[in-house]
Design an enzyme around this catalytic site. Structure first.
Site, PDB file in Angstrom:
ATOM      1  CB  CYS A 133       3.884  -4.784  11.515  1.00 45.22           C
ATOM      2  SG  CYS A 133       4.140  -6.543  11.884  1.00 45.22           S
ATOM      3  CG  HIS A 159       1.317  -5.919   7.196  1.00 45.70           C
ATOM      4  ND1 HIS A 159       2.535  -5.349   6.921  1.00 45.70           N
ATOM      5  CD2 HIS A 159       1.540  -6.814   8.191  1.00 45.70           C
ATOM      6  CE1 HIS A 159       3.465  -5.872   7.699  1.00 45.70           C
ATOM      7  NE2 HIS A 159       2.880  -6.766   8.484  1.00 45.70           N
ATOM      8  CD  GLU A 190       1.656  -3.561   3.989  1.00 50.56           C
ATOM      9  OE1 GLU A 190       2.199  -4.630   4.322  1.00 50.56           O
ATOM     10  OE2 GLU A 190       1.152  -2.776   4.830  1.00 50.56           O
TER      11      GLU A 190
END
Length: 347
Positions: free
Chosen positions: A239, A320, A322
């Site tokens: 990011c 992202h 995750e």
């Protein structure tokens, strides 16, 4: 209690206050994620922003401590079509978050898509629209704002002390789910402040450049640190970390009209031709590029979503991996990186 959201162009959206009383100023943005409202409000990347949820009902599955992406809320306010509680609205109230329900979020999102993200105020109770509008227009714009120092840890700390690779995380506003995924992938993780010196990180097997809020352009010192690390230690940016690595490598960043925020953003992985459905939250982006290092691109607007510099042992992802919240298409990218740096260290 009545309340309203007032945009800098004078447009007002009226609803009901369902949490803390008062005023909240910030940039009005929207997320299309259907779940993960608690993760959104506690994500440091939403610092200084008023978040509109496009999901028609928010709060319907309650709250849990394990879902927080930081110790407390980071968004300035939450705007919803229908807020369900009491667990969600009580949670917001206890933490001092202004929240509005009954807002015509469809009209609000269409307005923001047309005008771009706008400075705004979420207001509870009766207040003068003219006075609030004057206050809104006095707020700083997001472009040019360096916010990493507001959300970064002040001191280094060990998140996990055992693993197959020693990874340092530079915290520009790091989500808890990122360090969790690193630890679950086998990394011993130490988190450092945003202004850490490069020399402190050279002994690690890998360095992760975290997500965070604000404009990457003013973060000159952080870019200089990344330049000092390039070629000396493996790096992965996520990011804001992706944007900072891009600046360090000579790419350009710019402010998107209304950002990419949601859990269903398609990204083309150029080397394989595979399309990943990804979780995203950013208002700035790396400019489109045909350079060979641009490994991932947004299928919405062609902005660069991933970079790889094999000779420098550096790569980055705008989305992202995750996925907190979001689809799990990109989960392996974090664990695979941990395994790569551990094998490189052992060689």
């Amino acid at each position: 209690m009545r309340g309203f959201l007032l945009l800098e162009d004078g447009t007002a959206f009226r609803g009901e206050s369902v949490a803390a009383e008062g005023f909240a100023f910030g940039e009005a943005v929207f997320t299309t994620a259907m779940t993960g409202y608690q993760e959104v409000v506690t994500d440091p990347s939403y610092a200084e922003q008023i978040v509109c949820f496009t999901a028609p009902m928010v709060g319907n599955y309650g709250v849990a401590a394990g879902r927080c992406e930081s110790p407390g809320p980071r968004a300035r306010a939450a705007v919803m079509r229908e807020a369900r509680g009491p667990a969600w609205t009580d949670w917001l109230h206890e933490r001092g978050v202004v929240a509005l329900s009954g807002i015509d979020t469809r009209s609000l999102v269409l307005h923001l898509r047309g005008s771009g993200a706008l400075r705004a105020a979420a207001v509870t109770g009766d207040a003068s629209v003219e006075e609030v509008l004057q206050a809104v227009r006095s707020q700083p714009r997001m472009a040019g704002r360096a916010l990493a120092s507001d959300v970064s840890t002040k001191e280094p700390y060990v998140f996990s002390d055992a693993g197959v690779a020693r990874v340092a995380v530079i915290d520009y506003g790091c989500k808890r789910s990122i360090v969790n995924r690193l630890a679950w992938g086998g990394a011993a993780v130490t988190v450092y402040p945003h202004d850490v010196d490069a020399d402190e990180l050279l002994g690690y097997d890998g360095v992760l450049l975290s997500n965070g809020p604000g404009d990457p352009e003013p973060l000159k010192d952080q870019v200089a640190t990344i330049k000092a690390l390039l070629g000396h230690v493996p790096m992965l940016g996520i990011c804001l970390g992706h944007q900072l690595l891009a600046l360090a490598a000579g790419h350009e960043t710019f402010k998107l009209p209304f950002g990419h925020r949601g859990a269903n953003h398609p990204v083309l992985e150029r080397p394989s031709g595979r399309v990943l459905v990804t979780s995203q939250n950013h208002g700035f982006a790396v400019a489109p590029s045909e350079a060979k290092e641009a490994t991932h691109v947004s299928l919405y607007d062609g902005t660069v979503e991933g970079l790889e510099f094999p000779e420098l042992r550096a790569r980055s992802l705008q989305f992202h991996p995750e996925a907190g919240p979001g689809p799990h298409d990109a989960w392996p990218l974090l664990s695979n990186w941990v395994q790569e740096v551990s094998l490189a260290q052992a060689a």
